[in-house]
Design an enzyme around this catalytic site. Structure first.
Site, short mmCIF file in Angstrom:
data_model
loop_
_atom_site.label_atom_id
_atom_site.label_comp_id
_atom_site.label_asym_id
_atom_site.label_seq_id
_atom_site.Cartn_x
_atom_site.Cartn_y
_atom_site.Cartn_z
N LYS A 2 0.48 71.39 -53.18
CA LYS A 2 -0.51 72.30 -52.58
C LYS A 2 -1.91 71.71 -52.69
O LYS A 2 -2.70 71.77 -51.75
CB LYS A 2 -0.47 73.67 -53.28
CG LYS A 2 0.79 74.49 -53.00
CD LYS A 2 0.79 75.02 -51.57
CE LYS A 2 1.89 76.04 -51.34
NZ LYS A 2 2.13 76.29 -49.91
N ARG B 29 -2.80 84.19 -66.13
CA ARG B 29 -3.50 83.77 -64.92
C ARG B 29 -4.06 85.00 -64.22
O ARG B 29 -3.37 86.01 -64.07
CB ARG B 29 -2.54 83.06 -63.98
CG ARG B 29 -3.17 82.71 -62.64
CD ARG B 29 -2.16 82.10 -61.70
NE ARG B 29 -1.76 80.78 -62.11
CZ ARG B 29 -0.62 80.20 -61.70
NH1 ARG B 29 0.21 80.84 -60.92
NH2 ARG B 29 -0.34 78.98 -62.11
N LYS C 148 10.65 86.22 -56.88
CA LYS C 148 9.59 86.18 -57.89
C LYS C 148 9.68 87.41 -58.77
O LYS C 148 10.43 88.35 -58.48
CB LYS C 148 8.25 86.12 -57.18
CG LYS C 148 8.15 84.88 -56.32
CD LYS C 148 6.81 84.73 -55.73
CE LYS C 148 6.49 83.25 -55.68
NZ LYS C 148 5.08 82.99 -55.79
N TYR D 112 5.26 71.62 -57.22
CA TYR D 112 4.73 72.58 -56.23
C TYR D 112 3.20 72.59 -56.17
O TYR D 112 2.59 72.52 -55.10
CB TYR D 112 5.28 73.96 -56.59
CG TYR D 112 4.81 75.10 -55.73
CD1 TYR D 112 5.29 75.27 -54.43
CD2 TYR D 112 3.90 76.04 -56.22
CE1 TYR D 112 4.86 76.34 -53.65
CE2 TYR D 112 3.47 77.10 -55.45
CZ TYR D 112 3.95 77.25 -54.16
OH TYR D 112 3.52 78.31 -53.39
N THR E 114 0.55 87.03 -68.80
CA THR E 114 -0.22 87.91 -67.90
C THR E 114 -0.32 87.30 -66.49
O THR E 114 -0.33 86.08 -66.32
CB THR E 114 -1.66 88.13 -68.42
OG1 THR E 114 -2.23 86.85 -68.72
CG2 THR E 114 -1.67 89.01 -69.66
N ARG E 115 -0.40 88.19 -65.52
CA ARG E 115 -0.54 87.79 -64.12
C ARG E 115 -1.25 88.92 -63.36
O ARG E 115 -1.27 90.08 -63.82
CB ARG E 115 0.83 87.63 -63.42
CG ARG E 115 1.69 86.49 -63.89
CD ARG E 115 1.12 85.13 -63.47
NE ARG E 115 2.07 84.09 -63.81
CZ ARG E 115 2.22 83.56 -65.03
NH1 ARG E 115 1.49 83.98 -66.02
NH2 ARG E 115 3.11 82.61 -65.24
N CYS F 292 -1.14 78.04 -58.08
CA CYS F 292 -0.50 76.97 -58.86
C CYS F 292 -1.30 75.67 -58.81
O CYS F 292 -0.93 74.69 -59.46
CB CYS F 292 0.93 76.73 -58.38
SG CYS F 292 2.04 78.06 -58.85
P1 NAD Z 1 9.04 82.33 -48.08
O1 NAD Z 1 9.96 81.33 -48.71
O2 NAD Z 1 9.54 83.71 -47.90
O3 NAD Z 1 8.55 81.79 -46.68
C1 NAD Z 1 8.40 80.42 -46.38
C2 NAD Z 1 9.14 80.16 -45.09
O4 NAD Z 1 8.97 78.78 -44.74
C3 NAD Z 1 10.65 80.40 -45.23
O5 NAD Z 1 11.10 81.36 -44.29
C4 NAD Z 1 11.26 79.05 -44.97
O6 NAD Z 1 12.49 79.10 -44.25
C5 NAD Z 1 10.18 78.35 -44.16
N1 NAD Z 1 10.32 76.92 -44.23
C6 NAD Z 1 10.59 76.18 -45.34
N2 NAD Z 1 10.72 74.89 -44.99
C7 NAD Z 1 10.52 74.82 -43.64
C8 NAD Z 1 10.57 73.77 -42.71
N3 NAD Z 1 10.85 72.53 -43.08
N4 NAD Z 1 10.33 74.06 -41.41
C9 NAD Z 1 10.07 75.34 -41.00
N5 NAD Z 1 10.04 76.38 -41.85
C10 NAD Z 1 10.27 76.12 -43.16
O7 NAD Z 1 7.71 82.29 -48.94
P2 NAD Z 1 6.42 83.22 -48.86
O8 NAD Z 1 6.33 83.92 -50.16
O9 NAD Z 1 6.39 83.98 -47.60
O10 NAD Z 1 5.29 82.10 -48.85
C11 NAD Z 1 4.59 81.72 -47.68
C12 NAD Z 1 3.55 80.67 -48.04
O11 NAD Z 1 2.65 81.19 -49.02
C13 NAD Z 1 4.16 79.40 -48.66
O12 NAD Z 1 3.44 78.28 -48.21
C14 NAD Z 1 3.93 79.59 -50.13
O13 NAD Z 1 3.88 78.37 -50.83
C15 NAD Z 1 2.60 80.33 -50.14
N6 NAD Z 1 2.41 81.11 -51.37
C16 NAD Z 1 3.16 82.21 -51.61
C17 NAD Z 1 2.96 82.94 -52.78
C18 NAD Z 1 3.77 84.17 -53.10
O14 NAD Z 1 3.52 84.78 -54.14
N7 NAD Z 1 4.72 84.58 -52.27
C19 NAD Z 1 1.98 82.53 -53.70
C20 NAD Z 1 1.24 81.39 -53.42
C21 NAD Z 1 1.45 80.69 -52.24
#
Ligand code: NAD
Length: 329
Positions: free
Chosen positions: A156, A289, A195, A152, A224-225, A123
């Site tokens: 990042k 993307r 998602k 978001y 697309t993704r 993103c």
């Molecule tokens: P997720 O929401 O399952 O996991 C994120 C975790 O962070 C959650 O369990 C949440 O409780 C915890 N969290 C949020 N705020 C918090 C805080 N203040 N203190 C402590 N913990 C906190 O998401 P995910 O899919 O496992 O994503 C993990 C990381 O990867 C994130 O940073 C996300 O932005 C990044 N990301 C994920 C994807 C994807 O497709 N899943 C894509 C790009 C980036």
């Protein structure tokens, strides 16, 4: 660096990728000593009894110092996030993750952490390069000039930049991966933060179970993704942390599909065909993307390669087991 005896902490360990990362690292013999998340322990997707599991809100600076105490390597995945439906409607909340990233970087620096991994996202890429479904895969340099996903993506990109300057100015070794659409077992599939892959599995399972053979698709289905199975994500995360790559690196699959093709895959797994109703005003993100994997291949001699059909089969079966056996919820 090859992780051996270094004391490792995983932040966001109660979440989808963080939960898998703890499991992968432990399986690989890494010395994970601490797992941290804001959610109560009974809501973590996965948990290991071999590590110290701490419930801490990492937006709070003092809590970040607790999380980083006696730690040499931090994997920082904690963030308030979700699928398009969530991030398009919660921009301020998504941006508040900057507190977590800022305070974790400060704590890591002051606690003498040796390496810091930050989970960034596709993103961050300039929206102008993602206007049509027939995309040219995004190269790392396409993040600038900056026009990331509002809320978001801006957070990042800013936090990536902070990692870079903490390394330049304070010598904290930082590593950054830009994840592209990760999916798999032990993740969110309902409630509003899910998602597309998990949401489509849930909708197909519901349609099949109810006999109402219809499915609602967000957008016209032609967007697309690429989707990366979580095992590729955790493997790549460890490899990037251990590498000498100081710049943000794409970590994503390059197997491009339309959302309609993703639905085809799930229908095939489920053995049903559904009538598709397109909700054209629903949040759908950019039109196209994909991940350009030239750099990761050059640096690591590896790229995510788990086929969509294989990963989606595991994901579908896991979600089905959770939905159809209420006691497992
Ligand atoms: P997720 O929401 O399952 O996991 C994120 C975790 O962070 C959650 O369990 C949440 O409780 C915890 N969290 C949020 N705020 C918090 C805080 N203040 N203190 C402590 N913990 C906190 O998401 P995910 O899919 O496992 O994503 C993990 C990381 O990867 C994130 O940073 C996300 O932005 C990044 N990301 C994920 C994807 C994807 O497709 N899943 C894509 C790009 C980036």
């Amino acid at each position: 660096m090859k992780l051996t005896n270094e004391r490792v902490a995983v932040c966001g360990a109660g979440g989808f990728i963080g939960g898998h990362l703890v499991q992968t690292l432990l399986k690989n013999g890494v010395n994970v000593v601490r797992a941290v998340d804001v959610k109560p322990l009974d809501r973590w997707y996965q948990k290991s009894n071999d590590v110290e599991n701490l419930v801490l809100d990492l937006r709070d600076k003092d809590n970040c110092y607790k999380a980083a105490e006696d730690i040499q390597v931090v994997f920082q995945l904690a963030a308030d996030m979700g699928g398009m439906g969530f991030i398009e409607n919660n921009k301020a909340l998504c941006m508040l993750s900057v507190l977590t990233n800022t305070h974790m970087l400060m704590a890591a620096k002051d606690r003498g952490v040796e390496r810091f991994f930050f989970s960034s996202s596709a993103c961050v890429y300039n929206g102008d390069k993602q206007k049509t479904p027939d995309v040219i895969p995004l190269k790392e340099e396409d993040a600038y000039p900056a026009l990331p996903e509002d809320g978001y993506g801006w957070e990042k990109l800013f936090s990536e930049r902070m990692c870079r300057h903490f390394e330049e100015d304070y010598g904290l070794q930082t590593r950054v991966a830009r994840y592209h659409n990760v999916y798999g077992t032990f993740g969110t599939y309902d409630g509003g933060r899910e998602k597309a892959p998990a949401a489509i599995c849930r909708k197909v399972i519901q349609a099949k179970a109810s006999g109402n053979h219809q499915i609602e698709i967000w957008g016209d289905g032609s967007q697309t993704r690429s989707f990366m199975y979580v095992d590729d994500c955790t493997y790549g995360t460890q490899a990037i942390l251990e590498s000498d790559i100081h710049e943000p690196l794409n970590l994503g699959s390059s197997e491009l599909v339309t959302i309609n093709q993703l639905v085809d895959v799930v229908e095939e797994i489920a053995g049903v065909e559904l009538k598709r109703n397109y909700k054209l005003d629903a949040p759908k993100g950019v039109n196209g993307r994909n991940s350009d994997n030239t750099k990761i291949l050059e640096y690591l001699g590896w790229e995510p390669s788990i086929r969509l059909k294989d990963g989606m089969t595991k994901t579908y079966e896991w979600i089905e087991s959770r939905m159809l056996i209420p006691a497992a919820k």
